[in-house]
Scaffold this motif. Structure first.
Motif, short mmCIF file in Angstrom:
data_model
loop_
_atom_site.label_atom_id
_atom_site.label_comp_id
_atom_site.label_asym_id
_atom_site.label_seq_id
_atom_site.Cartn_x
_atom_site.Cartn_y
_atom_site.Cartn_z
N ALA A 87 0.84 -1.19 0.00
CA ALA A 87 0.00 0.00 0.00
C ALA A 87 0.88 1.25 0.00
O ALA A 87 2.02 1.22 0.45
N LYS A 88 0.32 2.33 -0.52
CA LYS A 88 1.01 3.62 -0.58
C LYS A 88 2.44 3.46 -1.12
O LYS A 88 3.41 3.77 -0.43
N PRO A 89 2.58 2.95 -2.32
CA PRO A 89 3.93 2.70 -2.85
C PRO A 89 4.67 4.01 -3.12
O PRO A 89 4.06 5.06 -3.34
N LYS A 90 5.96 3.91 -3.08
CA LYS A 90 6.79 5.05 -3.48
C LYS A 90 6.55 5.27 -4.96
O LYS A 90 6.53 4.32 -5.74
N VAL A 91 6.33 6.51 -5.34
CA VAL A 91 6.13 6.86 -6.74
C VAL A 91 7.16 7.90 -7.14
O VAL A 91 7.74 8.57 -6.28
N VAL A 92 7.40 8.01 -8.43
CA VAL A 92 8.33 9.01 -8.95
C VAL A 92 7.62 9.82 -10.02
O VAL A 92 6.63 9.39 -10.59
N SER A 93 8.17 10.99 -10.27
CA SER A 93 7.62 11.88 -11.29
C SER A 93 8.21 11.53 -12.65
O SER A 93 9.37 11.12 -12.74
N GLU A 94 7.44 11.74 -13.70
CA GLU A 94 7.93 11.43 -15.04
C GLU A 94 9.11 12.31 -15.45
O GLU A 94 9.83 11.97 -16.38
N ASP A 95 9.33 13.40 -14.73
CA ASP A 95 10.47 14.27 -15.02
C ASP A 95 11.68 13.99 -14.15
O ASP A 95 12.73 14.62 -14.34
N ASP A 96 11.58 13.07 -13.19
CA ASP A 96 12.75 12.68 -12.40
C ASP A 96 13.77 12.06 -13.33
O ASP A 96 13.42 11.38 -14.30
N SER A 97 15.04 12.27 -13.03
CA SER A 97 16.08 11.74 -13.91
C SER A 97 16.26 10.24 -13.72
O SER A 97 15.97 9.69 -12.65
N LYS A 99 19.01 8.83 -13.45
CA LYS A 99 20.02 8.70 -12.39
C LYS A 99 19.35 8.66 -11.02
O LYS A 99 19.69 7.82 -10.18
N GLU A 100 18.38 9.53 -10.79
CA GLU A 100 17.66 9.53 -9.51
C GLU A 100 16.94 8.21 -9.28
O GLU A 100 16.93 7.67 -8.17
N ILE A 101 16.34 7.68 -10.35
CA ILE A 101 15.63 6.40 -10.25
C ILE A 101 16.62 5.27 -9.94
O ILE A 101 16.36 4.42 -9.09
N ALA A 102 17.77 5.29 -10.62
CA ALA A 102 18.80 4.27 -10.37
C ALA A 102 19.26 4.32 -8.92
O ALA A 102 19.50 3.27 -8.30
N GLU A 103 19.39 5.52 -8.36
CA GLU A 103 19.81 5.66 -6.97
C GLU A 103 18.77 5.07 -6.02
O GLU A 103 19.11 4.42 -5.03
N ILE A 104 17.49 5.27 -6.33
CA ILE A 104 16.42 4.67 -5.51
C ILE A 104 16.53 3.14 -5.57
O ILE A 104 16.51 2.48 -4.53
N PHE A 105 16.67 2.60 -6.76
CA PHE A 105 16.78 1.14 -6.90
C PHE A 105 18.02 0.61 -6.18
O PHE A 105 17.99 -0.48 -5.61
N ALA A 106 19.12 1.36 -6.20
CA ALA A 106 20.36 0.91 -5.58
C ALA A 106 20.29 0.92 -4.05
O ALA A 106 20.95 0.11 -3.39
#
Length: 138
Positions: A87-97, A99-106
């Motif tokens: 529930a209430k998953p972390k979401v990201v914006s379509e304009d996030d880089s 690199k930022e997404i890779a850092e979240i996954f890492a």
């Protein structure tokens, strides 16, 4: 390498979703039919959760024991999507880089993130999407 490439460039834009009130068996069928691993859960158009193939695998055990195939179906009938999803998953914006997404996954234990604009689901990005993007850079 493109340093500020937005995630909308690599995300999957046509996302399979389920409504909270659907049956878990519908989720299982979608995983099998579309060969996907994550499905955002919606209430109307608002994202309220995400369910993964791993979430379902934790519930089922028919393959481990002989003559227990019906047990999986019983479990899927008893539980609801709300009881299984994150529930209430972390979401990201379509304009996030990317690199930022890779850092979240890492740094966190996510393998997929819903991509939103405001409250509206625009896509989904997975670790596989990021890896493919990075491989394309070489």
């Amino acid at each position: 390498m493109k340093k500020r490439e937005p995630v909308k460039e690599i995300m999957t834009k046509e996302v399979f979703t389920v409504q909270e009130n659907e049956k878990l068996s519908t989720v299982v069928e979608m995983f099998r039919k579309h060969k996907i691993r994550h499905i955002p859960v919606l209430e109307g158009k608002k994202i309220t959760g995400i369910i993964s193939r791993t979430d379902i695998n934790r519930l089922t055990f028919g393959a481990l024991f002989e003559n227990q195939e019906g047990a999986d179906e019983a479990v899927l009938e008893i539980l609801s999507i709300n009881q299984v999803m994150t529930a209430k998953p972390k979401v990201v914006s379509e304009d996030d880089s990317i690199k930022e997404i890779a850092e979240i996954f890492a740094h966190e234990e996510f393998h997929a993130l819903p991509v939103v604009s405001g409250d509206e689901l625009k896509g989904i990005v997975t670790t596989t999407d990021v890896i493919k993007y990075l491989l394309d850079q070489y």
